[in-house]
Enzyme design. Structure first.
Site, PDB file in Angstrom:
ATOM      1  N   ARG A 143     -33.204  25.292 -63.722  1.00  0.00           N
ATOM      2  CA  ARG A 143     -34.593  25.592 -64.539  1.00  0.00           C
ATOM      3  C   ARG A 143     -34.649  27.099 -63.433  1.00  0.00           C
ATOM      4  NH1 ARG A 143     -36.340  26.352 -60.066  1.00  0.00           N
ATOM      5  NH2 ARG A 143     -38.115  27.110 -60.891  1.00  0.00           N
ATOM      6  N   ASP A 193     -41.183  34.270 -66.396  1.00  0.00           N
ATOM      7  CA  ASP A 193     -40.551  33.700 -67.484  1.00  0.00           C
ATOM      8  C   ASP A 193     -40.154  34.609 -68.557  1.00  0.00           C
ATOM      9  OD1 ASP A 193     -41.584  31.295 -65.966  1.00  0.00           O
ATOM     10  OD2 ASP A 193     -39.789  30.598 -66.589  1.00  0.00           O
TER      11      ASP A 193
HETATM   12  O1  MRU Z   1     -40.328  25.321 -65.712  1.00  0.00           O
HETATM   13  P1  MRU Z   1     -39.493  26.162 -64.845  1.00  0.00           P
HETATM   14  O2  MRU Z   1     -39.252  25.336 -63.318  1.00  0.00           O
HETATM   15  O3  MRU Z   1     -38.144  26.574 -65.484  1.00  0.00           O
HETATM   16  O4  MRU Z   1     -40.484  27.428 -64.545  1.00  0.00           O
HETATM   17  C1  MRU Z   1     -39.951  28.562 -63.828  1.00  0.00           C
HETATM   18  C2  MRU Z   1     -40.998  29.133 -63.503  1.00  0.00           C
HETATM   19  O5  MRU Z   1     -41.828  29.396 -63.963  1.00  0.00           O
HETATM   20  C3  MRU Z   1     -40.402  30.340 -62.463  1.00  0.00           C
HETATM   21  O6  MRU Z   1     -41.726  30.796 -61.688  1.00  0.00           O
HETATM   22  C4  MRU Z   1     -40.032  31.615 -63.358  1.00  0.00           C
HETATM   23  O7  MRU Z   1     -38.988  31.023 -64.038  1.00  0.00           O
HETATM   24  C5  MRU Z   1     -39.517  32.615 -62.514  1.00  0.00           C
HETATM   25  S1  MRU Z   1     -37.835  32.183 -61.845  1.00  0.00           S
HETATM   26  C6  MRU Z   1     -37.305  33.576 -61.162  1.00  0.00           C
END
Ligand code: MRU
Length: 349
Positions: free
Chosen positions: A55, A241
């Protein structure tokens, strides 16, 4: 869990390609168990992204790129291999909706596919996936230097979710800035929000920062307000994201609240993200699709049900911070202070 892997588990090696297989450090089990899951197909890659084995926006894109290689490996001997891999590309694209790095990486892989003629498609696709991976790692190091230079320390900072090596090709976006600034003596301590409901902060960020030797203190998400009021916090530093064309920032749910708190308390707010996270195709954050995950993630913790049976729960896993609350966006191409559509356009050329 599959643990045979070419490397010892380490946050900087969360995604490994070895002898025709993809190995993902299984982030669902960290930090209690650190082991790799071996992935043999594009379908399994899409499933691993959906299930949060891997993730974090850039990491999802990198894994999907290797997923395309796995699709081509399975179909390379067929005359209609190009057609045969289309369902796999669609599966990968449908795995998670918010992080634009997924679609950015699949776009690069498709352009690579378009350049392939009658030859075996695997070598060129693998070279492209490896390049996406290596470029992301290099971008993190560049952001680390640029972001660290903005921090007049020594100070303490707050981070939310996990925007570290585990979420990227290695080193990290927000945690890359933090690692570089700590090495330069500008950050003395990191408060990691635990990040309900999936606990990326207490499980992953705390583990990574421990590995890097950066002092880390985990706190409940709701403790950030009191901490900022008490003073001593110089910056909130987060990843993203998807960043819209006007500088609105989608990131882990709770980020928007932190940005409001930071502005109220005179704490500066930094977003570190590679340009692959900037989506000029969405005018503002209102157009960013926000993933809604299972209510069970909110109503249970560590596999144990907490909420009463039959109760409803909301689980939007991202929120949008308006550009006006962002002091600076740090990318590998440079920094954008007080982001606006004009400044983002200029950055992206
Ligand atoms: O749901 P996730 O764990 O994939 O969410 C990740 C995030 O929100 C991070 O803060 C974001 O992707 C930045 S990763 C460098």
């Amino acid at each position: 869990m599959e643990t045979r892997a070419p490397l010892d588990p380490h946050p900087d090696n969360a995604i490994v390609w070895h002898e025709g297989r993809l190995y993902l450090l299984d982030q669902r089990a960290l930090p209690a168990e650190a082991g790799y899951l071996a992935i043999d197909s594009a379908e399994a890659t899409a499933q691993a992204i959906r299930d949060m084995v891997v993730r974090g926006a850039p990491a999802i894109g990198i894994a999907a790129a290797y997923g395309v290689v796995l699709a081509a490996q399975a179909a390379r001997d067929r005359a209609d291999w190009r057609l045969a891999i289309e369902p796999d590309l669609a599966r990968l694209a449908a795995s998670r909706p918010t992080a634009v790095n997924l679609f950015w990486a699949l776009g690069r892989m498709r352009r690579c596919l378009d350049r392939i003629g009658a030859e075996d498609p695997v070598p060129a696709l693998l070279a492209e996936a490896v390049a996406i991976h290596a470029e992301d790692r290099a971008a993190n190091h560049a952001m680390g230097e640029l972001g660290a230079a903005l921090i007049e320390g020594p100070t303490a900072v707050i981070t939310h979710c996990n925007a570290g090596a585990l979420a990227t090709g290695g080193y990290g976006t927000a945690l890359g800035v933090i690692r570089s600034a700590h090495a330069a003596g500008r950050i003395i301590r990191v408060y990691a929000d635990e990040t309900r409901p999936w606990l990326q902060g207490s499980r992953l960020t705390a583990w990574e920062l421990q590995h890097s030797g950066v002092p880390v203190v985990v706190q409940a998400d709701a403790a950030a307000a009191g901490l900022m009021a008490a003073g001593g916090i110089g910056w909130v530093i987060v990843g993203s994201d998807r960043i819209a064309a006007n500088g609105d920032v989608a990131n882990k749910v709770g980020t928007y609240g932190l940005a409001v708190l930071a502005r109220h308390h005179g704490v500066r707010f930094m977003v570190a993200a590679p340009t692959s996270t900037i989506d000029l195709g969405v005018a503002s954050g209102a157009e960013i699709p926000i993933e809604e995950r299972a209510a069970e993630e909110v109503l249970a913790c560590g596999g144990r049900r907490l909420g009463p049976e039959g109760v409803a729960a909301r689980n939007p896993v991202f929120d949008v911070t308006p550009a006006g609350l962002v002091d600076v966006i740090v990318t590998e191409r440079g920094v954008v202070e007080q982001p606006t559509a004009e400044k983002i356009r200029a950055l992206m050329g």
